[in-house]
Write a protein that holds these residues in place. Structure first.
Motif, PDB file in Angstrom:
ATOM      1  N   THR A  85       3.412 113.039  64.996  1.00 38.96           N
ATOM      2  CA  THR A  85       2.513 112.824  63.856  1.00 38.96           C
ATOM      3  C   THR A  85       1.536 111.677  64.097  1.00 38.96           C
ATOM      4  OG1 THR A  85       3.973 111.237  62.696  1.00 38.96           O
ATOM      5  CG2 THR A  85       4.355 113.613  62.302  1.00 38.96           C
ATOM      6  N   ASN A  97       8.910 117.239  59.619  1.00 40.77           N
ATOM      7  CA  ASN A  97       7.611 117.091  58.979  1.00 40.77           C
ATOM      8  C   ASN A  97       7.014 118.461  58.667  1.00 40.77           C
ATOM      9  OD1 ASN A  97       7.005 114.031  59.173  1.00 40.77           O
ATOM     10  ND2 ASN A  97       7.749 114.563  61.216  1.00 40.77           N
ATOM     11  N   ARG A 102       2.312 121.439  61.771  1.00 43.35           N
ATOM     12  CA  ARG A 102       1.288 120.603  62.389  1.00 43.35           C
ATOM     13  C   ARG A 102      -0.122 121.001  61.935  1.00 43.35           C
ATOM     14  NH1 ARG A 102       1.631 117.624  67.208  1.00 43.35           N
ATOM     15  NH2 ARG A 102       3.545 118.731  67.765  1.00 43.35           N
ATOM     16  N   LEU A 143      -1.100 119.177  58.840  1.00 44.83           N
ATOM     17  CA  LEU A 143      -1.490 117.791  59.130  1.00 44.83           C
ATOM     18  C   LEU A 143      -2.869 117.741  59.786  1.00 44.83           C
ATOM     19  CD1 LEU A 143       1.729 115.881  60.254  1.00 44.83           C
ATOM     20  CD2 LEU A 143       0.662 116.056  57.996  1.00 44.83           C
TER      21      LEU A 143
END
Length: 401
Positions: A70, A280, A283, A286
């Motif tokens: 991240t 998380n 991707r 994000l």
């Protein structure tokens, strides 16, 4: 089958009761105008969606995403924060991605509280703040927010025995549901108070950009000074952690992207809790968040202007029917004191209103004891629909005088 005692405080949910009332209204054939949920109806920006779309065809984005993966998002968040508030941020140790800021406010108590410890919370306040404390088997001391104090807590009123057992304080300004804003001087007092009493200071900060001076302000203050960060009062990050979400500024509520920023020990502790619970986000999401934080910001300003216009339309319409509500300077809400005969029963008002008119609003009692006597309107429809909602409210009030 027996369940943990900590579930007890979570069973009472005013908003679940309101969902049932909305279902009954639909069954009666009412056309629903839902002003009860603070979920933006505006779209995410095209360049954000394009970044996510391009990620979908990249198989490298399809696997688990661990903390070190991240890094690009954490760098974007740190840069955004530094540019906005002038506070230096280390993306490696002072930023943590979150699945919305609610994840942070709900999970941080697990890292701070032992069973029986107190958390000092705003009353009224956002329900997940209390939920996280209950899950950590903590106790809650509710700091009343009263109109005569500009909906700011009075720290001197917190009992000494409570302070002796307290480990954390949670603030959130601009405030949901009261729409209050807090000056930097208040945050400076809060930091000094928490330093004196060895408290972790948590600031939930979703409405940082939704600021608009009232149309009657003679000398409007700049939006950035109306919504200061807690770290401007604690630049060394001695006791403070702040939660930001892309749900409001960037209309990305369903994407569930936020981050924590602040004291590195608190970030590390929250990271430990998070590592035990989840990975998380995808991707690609994000990547969209990075595009939002680093790309053009004109979409943010356009959204703010839309909510300002909606505020003006709705407040003017309520004033025309004789409901004298104050002008909010922030958030996407209007916080209104109820007229008679509902001044002590906000739930009854909201249930009767939606069943009679199809207009759904949030009862103040759902946000805490000090919210009783108020309702919250969420400005999540265009001005024409808001005008229609006020017309229905007027008919309801006239019928029930």
């Amino acid at each position: 089958m027996e369940f943990a005692d900590r579930l007890g405080p979570l069973r009472s949910n005013v908003f679940a009761d309101m969902d049932q009332a909305k279902a009954r209204a639909r069954a009666l054939g009412r056309e629903l105008i839902d002003l009860s949920l603070g979920s933006s109806d505006l779209p995410a920006q095209p360049h954000v969606l394009e970044a996510i779309a391009q990620s979908l065809s990249d198989p490298q984005t399809h696997g688990y995403l661990l903390f070190h993966g991240t890094r690009p998002f954490r760098e974007a968040a740190a840069t955004w924060y530094q540019q906005k508030f002038g506070i230096a941020v280390d993306p490696e140790t002072e930023v943590l991605p979150l699945i919305g800021s609610q994840e942070g406010t709900a999970h941080l108590p697990l890292a701070i509280l032992n069973p029986g410890d107190f958390a000092l919370l705003l009353d009224p306040g956002y329900p997940s703040h209390a939920g996280g404390v209950y899950l950590a088997s903590g106790q809650i001391y509710a700091m009343p927010l009263l109109a005569e104090n500009n909906f700011l807590p009075v720290f001197a009123e917190i009992p000494t025995p409570v302070l002796a057992q307290a480990k954390m304080m949670v603030l959130s300004y601009p405030h949901n549901p009261t729409t209050a804003i807090a000056p930097l001087s208040f945050f400076q007092d809060a930091v000094a108070f928490c330093q004196q009493h060895n408290l972790v200071l948590v600031h939930d900060f979703p409405y940082v950009d939704l600021i608009f001076p009232t149309p009657h302000t003679l000398h409007p203050t700049s939006p950035s000074s109306l919504a200061p960060s807690i770290l401007q009062a604690d630049p060394d990050k001695t006791v403070s952690i702040e939660f930001f979400t892309l749900s409001k500024s960037y209309n990305m509520g369903g994407f569930r992207v936020g981050y924590a920023i602040g004291n590195r020990e608190l970030i590390r502790a929250l990271r430990q809790v998070k590592a035990a619970i989840d990975f998380n986000q995808y991707r690609g999401i994000l990547n969209g968040a990075i595009a939002a934080l680093t790309g053009p910001q004109d979409g943010v300003q356009a959204s703010v202007e839309i909510f300002r216009q909606r505020r003006d339309t709705f407040v003017n319409a309520l004033h025309r029917i004789g409901w004298q509500v104050p002008w909010p300077e922030a958030t996407m809400y209007v916080w209104a004191r109820l007229p008679e005969p509902w001044v002590k029963d906000s739930i009854k008002f909201c249930v009767q209103l939606v069943e009679a008119t199809g207009v759904a609003v949030s009862p103040g009692a759902g946000f805490g004891k000090s919210g009783e006597g108020y309702v919250r309107f969420a400005l999540v429809h265009n001005p024409a629909i808001l005008e229609t909602a006020v017309e229905r409210i007027h008919q309801f009030l006239e019928t029930n005088r």
